[in-house]
Design a protein around this motif. Structure first.
Motif, PDB file in Angstrom:
ATOM      1  N   ILE A   1      10.560  37.389  29.389  1.00 50.86           N
ATOM      2  CA  ILE A   1      10.045  37.074  28.530  1.00 50.86           C
ATOM      3  C   ILE A   1      11.350  38.021  27.402  1.00 50.86           C
ATOM      4  O   ILE A   1      12.116  38.678  28.106  1.00 50.86           O
ATOM      5  CB  ILE A   1       9.362  39.021  28.652  1.00 50.86           C
ATOM      6  N   PRO A   2      11.183  37.871  26.342  1.00 52.06           N
ATOM      7  CA  PRO A   2      10.172  36.896  25.815  1.00 52.06           C
ATOM      8  C   PRO A   2       9.626  36.095  24.981  1.00 52.06           C
ATOM      9  O   PRO A   2       9.117  35.340  24.467  1.00 52.06           O
ATOM     10  CB  PRO A   2      10.435  37.991  23.726  1.00 52.06           C
ATOM     11  N   ALA A   3      10.714  35.133  25.316  1.00 50.22           N
ATOM     12  CA  ALA A   3      10.925  33.549  25.297  1.00 50.22           C
ATOM     13  C   ALA A   3       9.881  32.700  25.782  1.00 50.22           C
ATOM     14  O   ALA A   3       8.876  32.213  24.429  1.00 50.22           O
ATOM     15  CB  ALA A   3      12.129  32.334  25.534  1.00 50.22           C
ATOM     16  N   SER A   4       9.183  32.963  26.587  1.00 43.92           N
ATOM     17  CA  SER A   4       8.472  32.303  27.353  1.00 43.92           C
ATOM     18  C   SER A   4       6.555  32.835  26.612  1.00 43.92           C
ATOM     19  O   SER A   4       5.552  32.084  26.224  1.00 43.92           O
ATOM     20  CB  SER A   4       7.855  32.825  29.059  1.00 43.92           C
ATOM     21  N   ALA A   5       6.273  34.348  26.819  1.00 43.77           N
ATOM     22  CA  ALA A   5       5.486  34.525  25.612  1.00 43.77           C
ATOM     23  C   ALA A   5       5.055  33.877  24.175  1.00 43.77           C
ATOM     24  O   ALA A   5       4.881  33.156  23.778  1.00 43.77           O
ATOM     25  CB  ALA A   5       5.590  35.932  25.347  1.00 43.77           C
ATOM     26  N   TYR A   6       6.288  33.372  23.711  1.00 39.97           N
ATOM     27  CA  TYR A   6       6.631  32.637  21.491  1.00 39.97           C
ATOM     28  C   TYR A   6       6.499  31.255  22.416  1.00 39.97           C
ATOM     29  O   TYR A   6       5.680  30.135  21.985  1.00 39.97           O
ATOM     30  CB  TYR A   6       7.989  32.920  21.549  1.00 39.97           C
ATOM     31  N   ALA A   7       6.847  31.072  23.639  1.00 37.41           N
ATOM     32  CA  ALA A   7       6.425  28.746  24.033  1.00 37.41           C
ATOM     33  C   ALA A   7       5.665  28.921  24.545  1.00 37.41           C
ATOM     34  O   ALA A   7       4.878  27.876  23.707  1.00 37.41           O
ATOM     35  CB  ALA A   7       7.716  29.209  25.659  1.00 37.41           C
ATOM     36  N   LEU A   8       4.163  30.063  24.839  1.00 36.71           N
ATOM     37  CA  LEU A   8       3.628  29.357  25.414  1.00 36.71           C
ATOM     38  C   LEU A   8       2.254  29.451  23.848  1.00 36.71           C
ATOM     39  O   LEU A   8       1.176  29.084  23.989  1.00 36.71           O
ATOM     40  CB  LEU A   8       2.426  30.870  26.059  1.00 36.71           C
ATOM     41  N   ALA A   9       3.025  30.311  22.821  1.00 34.74           N
ATOM     42  CA  ALA A   9       2.343  29.792  21.727  1.00 34.74           C
ATOM     43  C   ALA A   9       3.074  28.734  20.416  1.00 34.74           C
ATOM     44  O   ALA A   9       1.522  28.046  20.699  1.00 34.74           O
ATOM     45  CB  ALA A   9       2.191  31.939  20.529  1.00 34.74           C
ATOM     46  N   ALA A  10       3.833  28.662  21.001  1.00 33.74           N
ATOM     47  CA  ALA A  10       3.730  27.244  20.125  1.00 33.74           C
ATOM     48  C   ALA A  10       3.093  25.941  21.518  1.00 33.74           C
ATOM     49  O   ALA A  10       3.165  24.961  21.205  1.00 33.74           O
ATOM     50  CB  ALA A  10       5.614  27.203  20.803  1.00 33.74           C
ATOM     51  N   ALA A  11       3.442  26.146  22.413  1.00 32.65           N
ATOM     52  CA  ALA A  11       2.751  24.954  23.325  1.00 32.65           C
ATOM     53  C   ALA A  11       1.095  24.753  22.572  1.00 32.65           C
ATOM     54  O   ALA A  11       0.948  23.984  22.384  1.00 32.65           O
ATOM     55  CB  ALA A  11       2.385  25.131  24.617  1.00 32.65           C
ATOM     56  N   ARG A  12       0.510  26.142  21.981  1.00 32.67           N
ATOM     57  CA  ARG A  12      -0.937  25.819  22.099  1.00 32.67           C
ATOM     58  C   ARG A  12      -0.749  25.386  20.792  1.00 32.67           C
ATOM     59  O   ARG A  12      -1.528  24.483  20.141  1.00 32.67           O
ATOM     60  CB  ARG A  12      -0.774  27.348  22.538  1.00 32.67           C
ATOM     61  N   HIS A  13      -0.355  25.800  19.710  1.00 36.47           N
ATOM     62  CA  HIS A  13      -0.279  25.451  18.688  1.00 36.47           C
ATOM     63  C   HIS A  13       0.143  23.658  18.551  1.00 36.47           C
ATOM     64  O   HIS A  13      -0.208  23.245  17.783  1.00 36.47           O
ATOM     65  CB  HIS A  13       1.133  26.441  17.389  1.00 36.47           C
ATOM     66  N   MET A  14       0.796  23.681  19.189  1.00 37.69           N
ATOM     67  CA  MET A  14       1.355  22.064  19.470  1.00 37.69           C
ATOM     68  C   MET A  14      -0.221  20.907  19.679  1.00 37.69           C
ATOM     69  O   MET A  14      -0.083  20.005  19.628  1.00 37.69           O
ATOM     70  CB  MET A  14       2.337  21.840  20.484  1.00 37.69           C
ATOM     71  N   ARG A  15      -0.480  21.693  20.458  1.00 42.36           N
ATOM     72  CA  ARG A  15      -1.704  21.250  21.113  1.00 42.36           C
ATOM     73  C   ARG A  15      -3.202  21.057  20.369  1.00 42.36           C
ATOM     74  O   ARG A  15      -3.465  19.965  19.981  1.00 42.36           O
ATOM     75  CB  ARG A  15      -2.429  22.166  22.510  1.00 42.36           C
ATOM     76  N   GLU A  16      -3.196  22.207  19.712  1.00 44.02           N
ATOM     77  CA  GLU A  16      -4.395  22.353  18.842  1.00 44.02           C
ATOM     78  C   GLU A  16      -4.008  21.439  17.679  1.00 44.02           C
ATOM     79  O   GLU A  16      -4.992  21.467  16.970  1.00 44.02           O
ATOM     80  CB  GLU A  16      -5.009  23.913  18.646  1.00 44.02           C
ATOM     81  N   PHE A  17      -2.825  21.966  16.884  1.00 45.02           N
ATOM     82  CA  PHE A  17      -2.568  21.178  15.281  1.00 45.02           C
ATOM     83  C   PHE A  17      -1.316  19.679  15.345  1.00 45.02           C
ATOM     84  O   PHE A  17      -1.547  19.072  14.564  1.00 45.02           O
ATOM     85  CB  PHE A  17      -2.197  22.244  14.599  1.00 45.02           C
ATOM     86  N   GLY A  18      -0.922  19.370  16.170  1.00 46.65           N
ATOM     87  CA  GLY A  18      -0.253  18.284  16.949  1.00 46.65           C
ATOM     88  C   GLY A  18       0.981  19.058  16.055  1.00 46.65           C
ATOM     89  O   GLY A  18       1.866  17.562  16.033  1.00 46.65           O
ATOM     90  N   THR A  19       1.720  19.953  15.858  1.00 49.86           N
ATOM     91  CA  THR A  19       3.152  20.558  15.549  1.00 49.86           C
ATOM     92  C   THR A  19       3.663  20.217  16.591  1.00 49.86           C
ATOM     93  O   THR A  19       3.391  19.706  17.731  1.00 49.86           O
ATOM     94  CB  THR A  19       3.098  22.073  15.970  1.00 49.86           C
TER      95      THR A  19
END
Lengths: 136, 389
Positions: free
Chosen positions: B144-162
């Protein structure tokens, strides 16, 4: 079993404290969560009032310990084994952070089905961790 | 939205701004010394004296009672003090609180100040508060904090193809702005490939997707619009702001791809009477590359899920369609643990037209957006020059 522990805020005591009750279930190999008697919201982490409706009528329920990966990140500290930290959506409707160990293909993916087990370490309360299910 | 809150529009203005020494100040210099340095400079910029200051707004991870420690060091006896502690967003929140306090007559001249020597202290983040309350995340050793933002990034990639390349575009754009800012900590060339091939901190974020760990600080002076007109610098009017907090721990964030900036931005726009299409320059709290993507979506600069495409092809870099993080941001300019004060300072400099090589062409209306915790606190402020009143 420690079921049917219900405690309104006036009867808060060391024995009924939400974290204590969670640990007692964990010691029996059960991942427990709270359920709101008024709005039925599944509540985690444990607390004394429902964060949804404000009621203090929270009862304990055993989770089946099955859920899916909502998001995951791999952390690889220098000189140590990488590990995956994930957010797990339990089937009963609550979310928690945990460690997930991978299936045969070696990776943890979002939406993977997972099952809980408990990791013991010294005097710490048993820690719920998850593994990807082979097939579900 | 109450009529009273709406009536705060344009009633207060920022009349002085300054950074302290930035980057790596070296041993022996304390965070309080940086607070003092920034204060002296900001008061000089405002044409005011320390004796004019009767309101003090600050937060810090270095002291248990930041307002008290800071007031003592500066020799200020504030009649109004506000230690709102919402992480890095605190100082954007302080702006709105200062505007309200000034309008209510609780103080006349507000000093908002921050200083940190976290880099010279050993290069690690200084965490707020003692861990006396059980954490339901710490046993799993997230970074923390990096992993929290990593989890958000991973989910954004999964949902929107980012893609990771799109995340890297944010870091590259910040670096290009930093090259135009003499105060920026890092200015060497950096490509998307450089970001992708850097050491992975918490997947999908590499060290180049993460903000700098620097020393630094800044101060902002706020007073009433009436008084501002008699001071030397062009006032930056506080046109509106919104604050929202939906969680603290990342495991409790309702939807990892939608932040409370959606709510803070909506309220700020409503009070200011402007929308995203009107904003000339945007300063977003870029602790990690996923942040600007989320905030550009949640603040209405593009649709939800389109943030990755929006930042591609240099669109937020110098010469792009929307100037974002014109000082180089927390990614390449300065990130002293809490970055909020510095994005306010850059917004004001852009509005005044004094940003040198990085000055944007149109600069009447600026948006400064602060983030605190793990995408937890979101605070949006809209600032404008005289023409926007």
């Amino acid at each position: 079993m420690t079921d049917n522990v219900r405690a309104d805020v006036e009867s808060l005591s060391p024995e009924t404290a939400p974290g204590t009750v969670f640990d007692r279930y964990a010691a029996e190999g059960v991942l427990a969560y709270q359920s709101c008697g008024d709005c039925r919201q599944a509540v985690f982490p444990p607390r004394v009032l429902c964060p949804s409706c404000g009621s203090d009528d929270l009862g304990w329920e055993p989770s089946a310990g099955r859920g899916t990966v909502y998001s995951a990140t791999v952390i690889a500290p220098r000189g140590k084994e990488p590990y995956t930290v994930a957010l797990i959506d339990l089937d009963e409707g609550f979310r928690m952070m945990s460690i997930v160990t991978a299936g045969d293909d070696g990776a943890v993916a979002i939406d993977d089905p997972v099952t809980v087990s408990f990791r013991l370490a010294g005097d710490e309360p048993p820690l719920p961790v998850f593994a990807v299910e082979a097939d579900r | 939205m109450s009529a009273a809150e709406r009536s705060l529009r344009g009633r207060a203005a920022i009349v002085g701004v300054a950074e302290s020494s930035l980057g790596e100040v070296g041993p022996g210099i304390s965070s309080l010394d940086l607070i003092g340095q920034a204060t002296v400079r900001a008061l000089a910029d405002a044409g005011l004296s320390k004796s004019d200051v009767d309101g003090l707004f600050t937060h810090s991870a270095f002291f248990a009672q930041p307002v008290l420690t800071t007031a003592e060091y500066l020799g200020i006896r504030p009649r109004f003090a506000d230690g709102t502690a919402t992480g890095g967003s605190s100082f954007v929140g302080h702006l709105w609180h200062a505007a309200a306090a000034i309008e209510a007559g609780l103080c006349e001249v507000a000093l908002i100040v921050y200083g940190s020597t976290q880099r010279s202290h050993g290069g690690g983040l200084v965490a707020s508060g003692a861990a006396l309350t059980r954490s339901w995340e710490t046993p799993y050793a997230p970074r923390i904090p990096a992993s929290a933002y990593a989890l958000a990034a991973a989910r954004h990639m999964r949902e929107f193809g980012t893609t990771r390349e799109q995340l890297a575009e944010v870091a590259v754009a910040a670096r290009q702005w930093a090259k135009l800012n003499p105060a920026a900590f890092v200015q060497d060339d950096m490509t998307v490939d450089d970001v992708l091939s850097s050491r992975m901190v918490s997947s999908p974020l590499t060290v180049r997707d993460c903000c700098l760990v620097t020393d630094g600080g800044g101060a902002v002076i706020v007073t009433s619009a009436e008084r501002a007109r008699n001071l030397p610098r062009p006032p930056a009017y506080i046109l509106g702001a919104g604050e929202a907090t939906w969680h603290m721990n990342i495991s409790q964030m309702p939807d990892l791809t939608t932040t409370a900036a959606q709510e803070s931005g909506r309220r700020a726009y409503e009070i200011a009477g402007f929308g995203p299409q009107d904003i000339d320059v945007v300063e977003l709290y870029d602790a990690f590359t996923i942040n600007p993507i989320l905030f550009l979506e949640d603040l209405g600069f593009c649709a939800k899920g389109e943030g990755g495409a929006f930042v591609s092809d240099g669109a937020i870099a110098p010469g792009g369609s929307l100037p974002v993080n014109t000082n180089g941001g927390g990614l390449s300019y300065c990130h002293p643990g809490m970055y909020g004060i510095l994005l306010v300072i850059e917004a004001v400099r852009q509005l005044r037209g004094e940003a040198g090589d990085r000055q944007v062409a149109r600069h009447s209306l600026a948006l400064a957006h602060g983030n605190g915790g793990t995408l937890s606190s979101q605070v949006t402020a809209i600032l404008g020059d005289e023409s926007t009143l």
